[in-house]
Design a protein around this motif. Structure first.
Motif, PDB file in Angstrom:
ATOM      1  N   SER A  92      16.912  -1.213 -13.241  1.00  0.00           N
ATOM      2  CA  SER A  92      16.206  -2.260 -12.882  1.00  0.00           C
ATOM      3  C   SER A  92      16.686  -2.736 -11.367  1.00  0.00           C
ATOM      4  N   ALA A  93      18.004  -2.495 -11.112  1.00  0.00           N
ATOM      5  CA  ALA A  93      18.276  -2.914  -9.894  1.00  0.00           C
ATOM      6  C   ALA A  93      17.948  -1.753  -8.713  1.00  0.00           C
ATOM      7  N   ALA A 135      14.286  -0.582  -4.202  1.00  0.00           N
ATOM      8  CA  ALA A 135      13.066   0.219  -4.068  1.00  0.00           C
ATOM      9  C   ALA A 135      11.877  -0.560  -3.643  1.00  0.00           C
ATOM     10  N   SER A 136      11.666  -1.572  -4.315  1.00  0.00           N
ATOM     11  CA  SER A 136      10.494  -2.612  -3.909  1.00  0.00           C
ATOM     12  C   SER A 136      10.727  -3.291  -2.614  1.00  0.00           C
ATOM     13  N   PHE A 192       4.110   5.714   2.782  1.00  0.00           N
ATOM     14  CA  PHE A 192       3.903   6.151   1.347  1.00  0.00           C
ATOM     15  C   PHE A 192       5.204   5.336   0.406  1.00  0.00           C
ATOM     16  N   LEU A 193       5.994   4.732   1.242  1.00  0.00           N
ATOM     17  CA  LEU A 193       7.074   4.072   0.615  1.00  0.00           C
ATOM     18  C   LEU A 193       6.706   2.749  -0.374  1.00  0.00           C
ATOM     19  N   PRO A 194       5.571   2.093   0.012  1.00  0.00           N
ATOM     20  CA  PRO A 194       5.101   1.219  -1.207  1.00  0.00           C
ATOM     21  C   PRO A 194       4.814   1.686  -2.428  1.00  0.00           C
ATOM     22  N   LEU A 195       3.951   2.840  -2.406  1.00  0.00           N
ATOM     23  CA  LEU A 195       3.681   3.419  -3.640  1.00  0.00           C
ATOM     24  C   LEU A 195       4.574   4.197  -4.445  1.00  0.00           C
TER      25      LEU A 195
END
Length: 124
Positions: free
Chosen positions: A65-66, A71-72, A84-87
């Motif tokens: 979860s952390a 990552a988000s 591509f990072l947001p996806l």
């Protein structure tokens, strides 16, 4: 990787223990670390087997979860620099959580304690 470790409780005294172990593992897919925490608080003092499953699930769920949160945040803060990072990043962390939770639930259904790989041992 993910194999039971020496001295781990195996088998269940009754079907209630099995149900709570499965809730700890499979519930994490839906509600995150809450499922492991509830299983630990409700049945952890009564059953060492449920406690072992709940602690394993809780440690894994907290760790990932952390990782998903981090990552988000990194994906949002990239501002499209790396398109591509947001996806990709949150998806990868969620897939890891999904796959290993299912593996652990299957092992718990067989009466074996699954030791999650890639998780911090925060709760003993």
């Amino acid at each position: 990787m993910g194999a039971p470790y020496p001295g781990s409780p195996t088998g269940y005294a009754n079907s209630d223990e099995k149900t709570w172990a499965l809730i700890a593992h499979f519930g994490g897919i839906v509600v995150g670390f809450i499922a492991g925490l509830v299983a630990l608080l409700v049945k952890g003092n009564e059953s060492p087997t449920v406690r072992a499953h709940a602690v394993e699930a809780l440690n894994f769920q907290i760790t990932w979860s952390a990782a998903t949160l981090i990552a988000s945040i990194l994906a949002v803060c990239s501002f499209g620099f790396l398109f591509f990072l947001p996806l990709i990043l949150p998806l990868i962390t969620w897939l890891i959580l999904l796959i290993f939770s299912i593996l652990a639930g299957v092992k718990a259904n067989e009466g074996q304690l699954y030791r999650y790989p890639l998780s911090l041992r925060l709760i003993k």
